[in-house]
Design an enzyme around this catalytic site. Structure first.
Site, PDB file in Angstrom:
ATOM      1  N   ASP A 108      -5.612  -8.324  10.271  1.00  0.00           N
ATOM      2  CA  ASP A 108      -5.084  -7.858   9.099  1.00  0.00           C
ATOM      3  C   ASP A 108      -5.609  -8.757   8.124  1.00  0.00           C
ATOM      4  OD1 ASP A 108      -3.351  -6.653   7.156  1.00  0.00           O
ATOM      5  OD2 ASP A 108      -1.831  -6.358   8.819  1.00  0.00           O
ATOM      6  N   ASP A 209      -4.861  -5.345   3.595  1.00  0.00           N
ATOM      7  CA  ASP A 209      -3.695  -5.167   3.132  1.00  0.00           C
ATOM      8  C   ASP A 209      -3.866  -4.521   1.584  1.00  0.00           C
ATOM      9  OD1 ASP A 209      -0.677  -5.585   3.486  1.00  0.00           O
ATOM     10  OD2 ASP A 209      -1.142  -7.059   1.696  1.00  0.00           O
ATOM     11  N   GLU A 251      -5.358  -0.088   3.354  1.00  0.00           N
ATOM     12  CA  GLU A 251      -3.830   0.146   3.264  1.00  0.00           C
ATOM     13  C   GLU A 251      -4.020   0.713   1.669  1.00  0.00           C
ATOM     14  OE1 GLU A 251       0.587  -1.110   3.120  1.00  0.00           O
ATOM     15  OE2 GLU A 251      -0.976  -2.318   2.535  1.00  0.00           O
ATOM     16  N   HIS A 325       4.841  -1.382  10.503  1.00  0.00           N
ATOM     17  CA  HIS A 325       5.976  -2.650  10.136  1.00  0.00           C
ATOM     18  C   HIS A 325       6.673  -2.438   8.701  1.00  0.00           C
ATOM     19  CE1 HIS A 325       2.574  -3.832   8.035  1.00  0.00           C
ATOM     20  NE2 HIS A 325       3.262  -4.710   7.286  1.00  0.00           N
ATOM     21  N   ASP A 326       6.372  -1.435   7.854  1.00  0.00           N
ATOM     22  CA  ASP A 326       6.886  -1.359   6.677  1.00  0.00           C
ATOM     23  C   ASP A 326       7.822  -0.118   6.597  1.00  0.00           C
ATOM     24  OD1 ASP A 326       5.543  -3.572   5.413  1.00  0.00           O
ATOM     25  OD2 ASP A 326       4.238  -2.162   4.791  1.00  0.00           O
TER      26      ASP A 326
HETATM   27  O1  TEU Z   1       2.344  -3.267   2.037  1.00  0.00           O
HETATM   28  C1  TEU Z   1       2.297  -2.987   0.854  1.00  0.00           C
HETATM   29  C2  TEU Z   1       3.232  -2.179   0.076  1.00  0.00           C
HETATM   30  O2  TEU Z   1       3.141  -1.875  -0.934  1.00  0.00           O
HETATM   31  C3  TEU Z   1       4.868  -2.455   0.646  1.00  0.00           C
HETATM   32  O3  TEU Z   1       5.007  -3.681   0.721  1.00  0.00           O
HETATM   33  C4  TEU Z   1       5.652  -1.380   0.352  1.00  0.00           C
HETATM   34  O4  TEU Z   1       5.868  -1.591  -1.009  1.00  0.00           O
HETATM   35  C5  TEU Z   1       6.959  -1.519   1.050  1.00  0.00           C
HETATM   36  O5  TEU Z   1       6.875  -1.781   2.079  1.00  0.00           O
HETATM   37  C6  TEU Z   1       7.825  -0.233   1.064  1.00  0.00           C
HETATM   38  O6  TEU Z   1       8.537  -0.275   0.056  1.00  0.00           O
HETATM   39  C7  TEU Z   1       1.689  -4.565   2.569  1.00  0.00           C
HETATM   40  C8  TEU Z   1       2.171  -4.847   3.760  1.00  0.00           C
HETATM   41  O7  TEU Z   1       2.153  -3.791   4.679  1.00  0.00           O
HETATM   42  C9  TEU Z   1       3.492  -5.415   3.791  1.00  0.00           C
HETATM   43  O8  TEU Z   1       4.069  -5.808   4.935  1.00  0.00           O
HETATM   44  C10 TEU Z   1       3.429  -6.356   2.738  1.00  0.00           C
HETATM   45  O9  TEU Z   1       4.739  -7.085   2.308  1.00  0.00           O
HETATM   46  C11 TEU Z   1       2.794  -6.086   1.472  1.00  0.00           C
HETATM   47  O10 TEU Z   1       1.532  -5.590   1.746  1.00  0.00           O
HETATM   48  C12 TEU Z   1       2.421  -7.273   0.670  1.00  0.00           C
HETATM   49  O11 TEU Z   1       1.389  -8.155   1.146  1.00  0.00           O
END
Ligand code: TEU
Ligand code: CA
Length: 548
Positions: A108, A209, A251, A325-326
């Site tokens: 990642d 990311d 992403e 994971h989000d």
């Molecule tokens: O996620 C991007 C992102 O936009 C998310 O944080 C989203 O806003 C939220 O999870 C849903 O509301 C990536 C990663 O996957 C996330 O884990 C990180 O926190 C984020 O980037 C920052 O690096």
């Protein structure tokens, strides 16, 4: 003749188009040393499990050195492993051991921002003349007078004041995640060197990311899809990824099908594919935040999937996912985590794995793991905790906030992996960093492996079928029963065969009629034992047929 054809198709497709990728969130997967946090040795010990499932690659959420303000998405050293997860030697061992299990490791890459504890930022904030200053995004101003009203994703202003140099730095995420300045060619070169160093270590690819946010232009309030984004991506790809046979997945919350065709252009000039979120954003009130809950518009879901399938066919490549994971657990979200947990988890799997693209499985999805409903004290995620505070201040009721958190908190996905029904679900011998879902006594890997009716076996079978029939990779998509309000049905067709998938998305029995004659088709997989009755689908019933 037939064999020949299959062979050409196999030759024409890329390994990552035939692959299934499994996402590991390292701190929640398997703990080898009893400190309550999953680690690299824990993953190595589970490679047999992953090989048994049949996956081809692991996307590993960040394991680089990090103060863990955002669970590793705040990197302070891109060339070292965080001691919490192990050492660089453990990482090298994981790459090699995984290879023996025919599994590649996808790292990642967090390139939009670093940790504020990264050496670059420590230097950058010393003075405006420091050689690293321009690695970040600074604006002059006066204390308390923000350059503009942009907000950070985890709450508060996107600008943070540094009194020593009388400037603000820009951060799209937490204050401990300062945005990197991609306009600086020196920064870009440092990033390419670092990536090539990891390629030299034998990784199989990268997940990038928030890659569509790197070309931000804060003065114009541009975050996603900045004007120079694709220029940066083409340079990045040329300088790094194109030197090896890698998979790259970006992403991209702001991706449309048009943009996805640029990103995943078959000429390999940018990336292999992107994660797009059009389907994921459907169950929220339009124009509001993910916390503002709305029922899933099923017809819209069909329309979105159908459009991505059709638009990208031959012109790009889809990634297929329900979870990461989000995101909340899909069985709790668009399935049914009560009476029909097993049926609906399998239905969602069949529906997704039949589509064109590379399927991703998020750890525990193959077991039908569910959301949790904790008290606020039990949450650990920075986004969840900030949201709670912010909405209380805005006057929302506790009940209302907790309803949103139970539905959408990122910690739903982050509860430890449920390996067995023993202490701490077999995840750790210590105290887990995040509470284990109390349903681990019923839902765990040990109880599902080898049980042909389990969700695990369903995923195993779907992966095996994908390896067996090229139509999974290159078949054209055709939506069926477009106006049906309960059923998602489609075909995939290539020169050799045809897949037919029919799925009931709801908990009632429904009937349907198709022109397709299934009497001469083979039932490849289904989620009810006696699935011979055509024209009727029971609650969450899913069937996949093949015509050779
Ligand atoms: O996620 C991007 C992102 O936009 C998310 O944080 C989203 O806003 C939220 O999870 C849903 O509301 C990536 C990663 O996957 C996330 O884990 C990180 O926190 C984020 O980037 C920052 O690096
Ligand atoms: Ca550990």
């Amino acid at each position: 003749m037939k064999v020949m054809k299959e062979m050409t198709q196999t030759v024409n497709s890329k390994w990552w188009q035939r692959a299934v990728i499994y996402q590991i969130y390292p701190r929640s997967f398997a703990d080898s040393n009893g400190d309550g946090i999953g680690d690299l040795q824990g993953i190595i010990a589970k490679l047999d499990y992953l090989e048994m499932l049949g996956i081809d690659a692991i996307w590993l959420s960040p394991v680089c050195r990090s103060p863990q303000d955002d669970n590793g998405y705040d990197i302070s050293d891109y060339r070292d492993i965080d001691p919490m997860f192990g050492t660089l030697a453990d990482m090298e061992e994981l790459i090699q051991e995984a290879q023996k299990h025919h599994i590649r490791i996808i790292m990642d890459l967090v390139l939009n921002h670093s940790s504020d504890e990264h050496y670059w930022f420590q230097e950058a904030k010393k003075s405006r003349e420091n050689p690293y200053h321009d690695y970040y995004v600074w604006r002059d101003g006066a204390e308390g007078e923000y350059p503009n009203d942009m907000r950070a994703a985890f709450g508060g202003s996107a600008w943070e004041w540094v009194p020593e140099i009388q400037q603000y730095y820009f951060h799209q995420f937490s204050v401990k995640q300062p945005d990197l300045n991609w306009e600086n060619p020196k920064l870009r070169q440092e990033i390419y060197d670092m990536i090539n160093w990891w390629i030299g270590k034998g990784v199989g690819g990268f997940r990038l990311d928030v890659i569509d946010q790197i070309a931000k232009e804060p003065d114009k309030k541009i975050t996603n899809n900045g004007p120079r984004l694709h220029e940066y991506l083409r340079e990045l790809s040329r300088e790094t990824f194109q030197k090896a046979d890698l998979v790259t997945v970006g992403e991209a919350w702001g991706a449309t099908t048009e943009l996805a065709k640029l990103y995943s252009n078959p000429d390999n000039s940018e990336l292999s594919m992107v994660f797009q979120f059009e389907h994921i954003c459907l169950d929220q009130i339009e124009g509001k935040e993910k916390w503002d809950l709305a029922p899933l518009p099923f017809m819209k879901l069909k329309e979105v999937f159908g459009r991505w399938q059709t638009e990208l066919c031959g012109k790009g490549w889809n990634s297929l996912f329900w979870n990461n994971h989000d995101l909340p657990r899909i069985v709790s979200r668009w399935g049914n985590d009560g009476q029909y947990r097993v049926e609906s988890a399998k239905m969602l799997a069949v529906l997704l794995h039949g589509l064109q693209g590379t399927p991703y499985i998020y750890q525990g999805e193959e077991l039908g793991m569910t959301n949790v409903q904790y008290e606020i004290e039990d949450y650990r995620d920075i986004e969840t905790l900030n949201l709670y505070r912010e909405r209380l201040e805005k006057g929302y009721s506790r009940e209302e906030i907790m309803r949103s958190i139970h539905a959408k908190s990122r910690d739903n996905a982050r509860t430890p992996m449920q390996w067995n029904d023993g202490a701490n679900a077999g995840f750790t011998e210590g105290t887990p960093w995040l509470k284990i879902n109390p349903n681990y006594r019923e839902i765990h890997a040990k109880g599902q492996i080898g049980d042909e009716d389990s969700i695990f076996s369903c995923y195993q079978k779907l992966i095996r079928l994908r390896k067996e029939y090229s139509v999974f990779v290159d078949g054209d998509f055709q939506m069926l029963l477009e106006n049906d309000r309960n059923i998602f049905a489609y075909t995939r067709t290539n020169a050799d065969s045809r897949l037919l998938v029919v799925c009931n998305f709801y908990d009632t029995t429904v009937s349907y009629s198709l022109e397709e004659d299934v009497t001469d088709m083979e039932l490849l997989i289904s989620n009810y034992k006696d699935a011979d009755q055509t024209g009727v689908l029971r609650p969450y019933e899913a069937r996949m047929y093949l015509k050779k």
